[in-house]
Design a protein around this motif. Structure first.
Motif, PDB file in Angstrom:
ATOM      1  N   LYS A 223     -28.906  26.381  -9.844  1.00  0.00           N
ATOM      2  CA  LYS A 223     -27.550  26.466  -9.292  1.00  0.00           C
ATOM      3  C   LYS A 223     -27.512  27.490  -8.158  1.00  0.00           C
ATOM      4  O   LYS A 223     -26.781  28.473  -8.185  1.00  0.00           O
ATOM      5  N   VAL A 224     -28.311  27.222  -7.133  1.00  0.00           N
ATOM      6  CA  VAL A 224     -28.397  28.122  -5.980  1.00  0.00           C
ATOM      7  C   VAL A 224     -27.093  28.054  -5.192  1.00  0.00           C
ATOM      8  O   VAL A 224     -26.614  26.973  -4.828  1.00  0.00           O
ATOM      9  N   SER A 238     -32.410  22.704  -2.281  1.00  0.00           N
ATOM     10  CA  SER A 238     -33.098  23.022  -3.531  1.00  0.00           C
ATOM     11  C   SER A 238     -34.069  21.903  -3.875  1.00  0.00           C
ATOM     12  O   SER A 238     -33.666  20.740  -4.014  1.00  0.00           O
ATOM     13  N   THR A 262     -27.988  32.814  -6.939  1.00  0.00           N
ATOM     14  CA  THR A 262     -27.619  31.704  -7.814  1.00  0.00           C
ATOM     15  C   THR A 262     -26.373  32.114  -8.595  1.00  0.00           C
ATOM     16  O   THR A 262     -25.860  33.227  -8.432  1.00  0.00           O
TER      17      THR A 262
END
Length: 415
Positions: A223-224, A238, A262
């Motif tokens: 979950k960048v 990603s 993140t």
């Protein structure tokens, strides 16, 4: 008021001492002689050492999900363990006592589901001559993973009949408490499947230009939210939990500090480019440094056999414990935060780097992987800046593994 405050402090301290003491004692078993006539959820609900976990199930609205005849394997922290967890994470009431009702429902739901695996009955202790679905070392998908696939899987270690869960070094306190539809294992730790803070290991390029696509390799890229070059947000893609592709921003100069954020935290800093270039293809236009010293081995400052960037690199053939000392134009060390360089080794080795000195105590030793360019950024704070004075004009490189070999150095500078 002072007396009340003092009494509150005493009460909290006494409670924490009691918790610590309870954690050292053996926890009573679950159920009893008739435990196998109850469901797995029923075992938890009936046990006086698992009241907090049962309450968490109810507060999270999961009773209807778990109070069924479906097969479940539970990994449940005892009350004393959950209380320590609540205190550690700040879920305490006005008197400083743990209060599970203060945990947000969404977080509580994830906590509960992280401790439940859906499936057939599982045992830890193997029975001679009995074939069963034994619990083995590996990773398990929990109900939390089903709800949120970004969470990590549950790590289980079973060695010689001893169960350890989620990387804990503490054995599970109770094993093989069987029910009509599964098993309940009592833990000495609380399971967390949320990814840790992201970590950057290396960038695919030590130097870059605007528009270049650089691969960031590391871990926990889940979950960048952003990748920044300095304070500039860069366009990224990603690739996996260990790799991100990022496009160097248009306003990139000659250097930047790179970090990944993140939903679970901000990474360490990686560096790209330099402010002051000691060696690219030469030393400020000269093919050799101002002076060279050291002992053992040989060096070629205009090598073309193996180059990271440009036309030339420095080839150093090392004897064991040999060293090279090179002098370059002075830099004001207070203006920089990192020594940067790229290094390639023909065999895995360890190299000591220092600036402004030749003593082992002045430098920092770095492990170098063989067969690839290692992009190294060493904080100046690790190189004993208190000994350096105002200006630095030297680099010391020492073979520090006791093994002879060949190394190549390129793109040396300060950032």
């Amino acid at each position: 008021m002072k007396i009340i405050y003092k009494l509150k402090q005493i009460a909290v301290c006494a409670f924490l001492v009691a918790l610590a003491a309870s954690c050292d004692n053996d926890l009573p078993g679950v159920g009893g002689a008739e435990q196998n006539y109850n469901t797995a959820y029923g075992l938890i609900k009936a046990n006086t050492n698992l009241l907090l976990f049962n309450k968490a199930i109810q507060l999270a609205g999961l009773e209807a999900t778990l109070n069924t005849n479906e097969d479940f394997t539970y990994f449940v922290p005892a009350d004393a363990i959950l209380e320590v967890y609540l205190v550690k994470n700040g879920y305490v009431n006005a008197l400083g006592y743990p209060d599970i009702t203060l945990v947000p429902v969404a977080d509580l739901k994830q906590i509960v589901l992280s401790h439940v695996v859906k499936g057939a009955k599982k045992r830890v202790g193997k029975l001679a001559g009995v074939t069963a679905d034994y619990l083995e070392t590996g990773e398990l998908t929990t109900l939390a993973n089903t709800a949120n696939p970004d969470l990590y899987l549950l790590g289980v270690n079973v060695t010689d009949g001893i169960l350890k869960v989620n990387g804990s070094d503490k054995p599970a306190t109770g094993l093989d408490y069987y029910a009509t539809n599964g098993f309940v294992n009592i833990l000495d730790n609380v399971i967390s499947l949320s990814p840790p803070t992201p970590v950057i290991s290396v960038l695919s390029q030590s130097f870059a230009s605007p528009g270049d696509v650089v691969t960031i390799t590391g871990s926990h890229f889940v979950k960048v939210k952003s990748v920044k070059f300095g304070e500039t947000e860069a366009v990224f893609k990603s690739i996996s939990k260990t790799a991100i592709e990022v496009t160097v921003p248009a306003d990139f100069g000659s250097y930047a500090l790179v970090k990944v954020q993140t939903e679970y935290g901000i990474s360490n800093i990686a560096t790209i480019g330099v402010k002051f270039l000691v060696y690219g293809d030469n030393f400020s236009g000269a093919p050799a440094p101002l002076s060279v010293g050291g002992w053992g081995g040989t060096q070629d400052f205009q090598n073309t056999e193996n180059v990271n960037r440009g036309t030339y690199s420095i080839k150093r053939t090392t004897d064991k414990w040999s060293a090279m000392y090179i002098q370059h134009n002075p830099v004001k060390i207070a203006d920089y935060g990192y020594l940067k360089l790229s290094i390639y080794a023909t065999v895995s080795t360890r190299i000591l780097f220092s600036i402004g000195g030749t003593s082992d105590d002045d430098g920092k030793a770095i492990d170098i992987k063989a067969g690839e360019w290692n992009n190294i950024s060493i904080p100046i704070s690790d190189l004993h800046p208190e000994k350096l004075g105002t200006n630095v004009n030297s680099l010391f490189v020492k073979e520090y593994s006791g093994l002879p070999g060949i190394i190549y150095l390129d793109d040396i500078g300060y950032l």
